[in-house]
Scaffold this active site. Structure first.
Site, PDB file in Angstrom:
ATOM      1  N   HIS A 159       0.830  -1.226   0.000  1.00 27.14           N
ATOM      2  CA  HIS A 159       0.000   0.000   0.000  1.00 27.14           C
ATOM      3  C   HIS A 159       0.855   1.263   0.000  1.00 27.14           C
ATOM      4  CE1 HIS A 159      -3.251  -2.755   1.307  1.00 27.14           C
ATOM      5  NE2 HIS A 159      -2.308  -3.256   2.083  1.00 27.14           N
ATOM      6  N   SER A 280      15.496  19.763 -18.439  1.00 26.78           N
ATOM      7  CA  SER A 280      14.321  20.590 -18.691  1.00 26.78           C
ATOM      8  C   SER A 280      14.742  21.799 -19.507  1.00 26.78           C
ATOM      9  CB  SER A 280      13.731  21.035 -17.348  1.00 26.78           C
ATOM     10  OG  SER A 280      12.988  22.226 -17.522  1.00 26.78           O
ATOM     11  N   LYS A 286      17.014  20.477 -13.336  1.00 26.66           N
ATOM     12  CA  LYS A 286      16.269  19.228 -13.480  1.00 26.66           C
ATOM     13  C   LYS A 286      17.049  18.108 -14.147  1.00 26.66           C
ATOM     14  CE  LYS A 286      12.083  18.892 -13.463  1.00 26.66           C
ATOM     15  NZ  LYS A 286      11.178  18.164 -12.624  1.00 26.66           N
ATOM     16  N   GLU A 293       9.801   6.835 -17.652  1.00 26.19           N
ATOM     17  CA  GLU A 293       8.416   7.293 -17.873  1.00 26.19           C
ATOM     18  C   GLU A 293       7.897   6.841 -19.232  1.00 26.19           C
ATOM     19  OE1 GLU A 293       8.178  11.507 -15.545  1.00 26.19           O
ATOM     20  OE2 GLU A 293       9.571  11.368 -17.188  1.00 26.19           O
TER      21      GLU A 293
END
Ligand code: ARG
Length: 458
Positions: A159, A280, A286, A293
């Site tokens: 969880h 970025s 970044k 992803e």
């Protein structure tokens, strides 16, 4: 044959509408099957000659012609046009242009319906072989990392809440197990792919004295299909492959999801190497886990390929219908996506740097050894449910006192259950907890090391 006339044009008095030509053509995507189409045609021609349906000279002209066409396609000198319709027509047309009349005999005892079934089967056999290798490489990558991380403790979650400490090696091995099953599924699917369909012709088989087993032998297929109607309408093997591909992607996606989370500043469990991240355009600080992803994102796309295939099949009347031409793009897309994802993940995996201190520190928090205390009480004869209650109250006490279980004195333990002895301090640390789990499949160091040996590691 006049330039614009179709090979099937005999009964037509009007030329095909340009829009129809463009709409029905598949040459722009099925051209990638050219090698398999030619391989199948060569086997078919050899069989026809062996059966006396073609003369030896005709067969030789066909085979030489097809080989030359293959070379030209590979050199880029043979260009296809949309009015070639599909790869079968394009190759046959090129052949007839080169060798004349004998070219028109190649299609004897065959239909494009069994021909396309063969092409896809040959294509998938090849690709499944390559995907199996890539899965094998990725398995080796997980094993390699697991070997390095047998001493690393990781918080195990359920969880998304800290549950129990585990070894990082144990976690990495979990992905090896998934991929091992994927490998098994690929091998199993291959059994359904390697069945030779030629001879089914359009749907009913052929009256000509062909030898299907000989064609199968030439192509290295262990079996021939048993029902001509089933043969031309069957794409089960392709749907099955797409399901296997979907599961592979799902496994990669779950690992990638953890990588995305673990590489956040908040977790800081892993550092993905610069070479496998991107920056970025606005925020100079970044470093984004785009590869992970995208693998996650592409998983949805492969699921889409599976659903597209199943949906194309569900309402088809027997037997061949042109809808079946829609099988190829999802199949090609899934093959390309799975191969690219497996390849890049293996490369990225080898260059991950796990932050061992941070993981171990994370594992120590959140009362992750509470279950060990309950199991301690069970070994002292306390029924598990009762033990669960005692430890629950202990944890609540710790929370109110802002203490960890390891901070408690024996007298404090005894307030909750008088049977606690000094040996309780032997099961409170994360390492003790991990090493107590010697059960088959458990996370103890010795169990994990034994499994690594079983996986073919050192
Ligand atoms: N391009 C077709 C396909 O991919 C080949 C079979 C066409 N057969 C036919 N009868 N129109 O399915």
């Amino acid at each position: 044959m006049k330039k614009k006339e179709k090979p099937w044009g005999g009964r037509f008095s009007e030329p095909t509408d340009r829009q129809v030509e463009a709409f029905t053509a598949s040459i722009h995507f099925d051209r990638r099957l050219y090698r398999y189409d030619i391989e199948g045609s060569i086997a078919h021609a050899r069989m026809l000659a062996r059966q006396g349906i073609l003369t030896k000279d005709e067969m030789k002209a066909i085979v030489t012609g097809l080989e030359a066409i293959q070379k030209e396609i590979e050199l880029g000198t043979l260009l296809f046009s949309p009015d070639d319709e599909d790869i079968h027509m394009a190759v046959e047309k090129a052949l007839t242009e080169r060798i004349g009349e004998a070219g028109g005999k190649l299609h004897t005892g065959r239909s494009r319906n069994d021909q396309i079934a063969l092409d896809i089967r040959l294509y998938l056999r090849d690709e499944i072989g390559q995907i199996k290798h890539l899965v094998g490489d990725l398995k080796a990558g997980f094993l390699e990392q697991a070997r390095k991380e047998v001493g690393t403790i990781l918080p195990g979650y359920t969880h998304m809440q800290k549950a129990q400490p585990v070894l990082l090696a144990h976690y990495l091995q979990a992905f090896w197990e998934m991929l091992d099953r994927d490998e098994g599924r690929l091998c199993d699917c291959l059994k359904r792919v390697e069945v030779m369909p030629l001879g089914a012709a359009a749907l009913a088989g052929t009256g000509l004295p062909i030898d299907r087993h000989y064609v199968a032998r030439l192509l290295g297929f262990p079996e021939v299909t048993s029902n001509s109607m089933d043969t031309v309408s069957d794409r089960d093997f392709a749907a099955e492959f797409l399901f296997v591909a979907s599961l592979i992607m799902m496994h990669l996606s779950r690992f990638c999801e953890d990588l995305v989370l673990w590489s956040t500043d908040e977790f800081g469990y892993v550092e993905i190497s610069d070479a496998f991240t991107t920056g970025s355009s606005i925020m100079p600080q970044k470093k984004n886990p785009d590869v992970a992803e995208l693998i996650r994102g592409k998983t949805g796309r492969v699921y889409g390929d599976l659903v597209a295939m199943l949906t194309s099949l569900k309402g088809l009347p027997m037997t061949y219908n042109r809808d079946l031409q829609e099988d190829k793009e999802p199949l090609f897309d899934a093959v390309d996506t799975v191969k690219a994802s497996l390849g890049i993940l293996a490369a990225m995996l080898g260059r991950l740097r796990f932050n061992r201190e941070r993981m171990e520190a994370g594992a120590s928090g959140g009362f992750s050894t509470a279950t060990d205390v309950a199991e301690y009480l069970v070994m002292k004869g306390v029924p598990f449910r009762e033990a669960h209650g005692i430890v629950g109250r202990l944890v609540a006490f710790c929370i109110s006192q802002k203490k960890a279980l390891t901070d408690l004195k024996l007298t404090e333990f005894r307030k909750f259950y008088p049977g606690f002895q000094k040996d309780i301090f032997g099961c409170l640390t994360v390492r003790q907890s991990v090493n107590a789990r010697k059960v088959i499949g458990g996370t103890a160091e010795e169990t994990v090391s034994r499994r690594i040996k079983g996986m073919g590691g050192r």
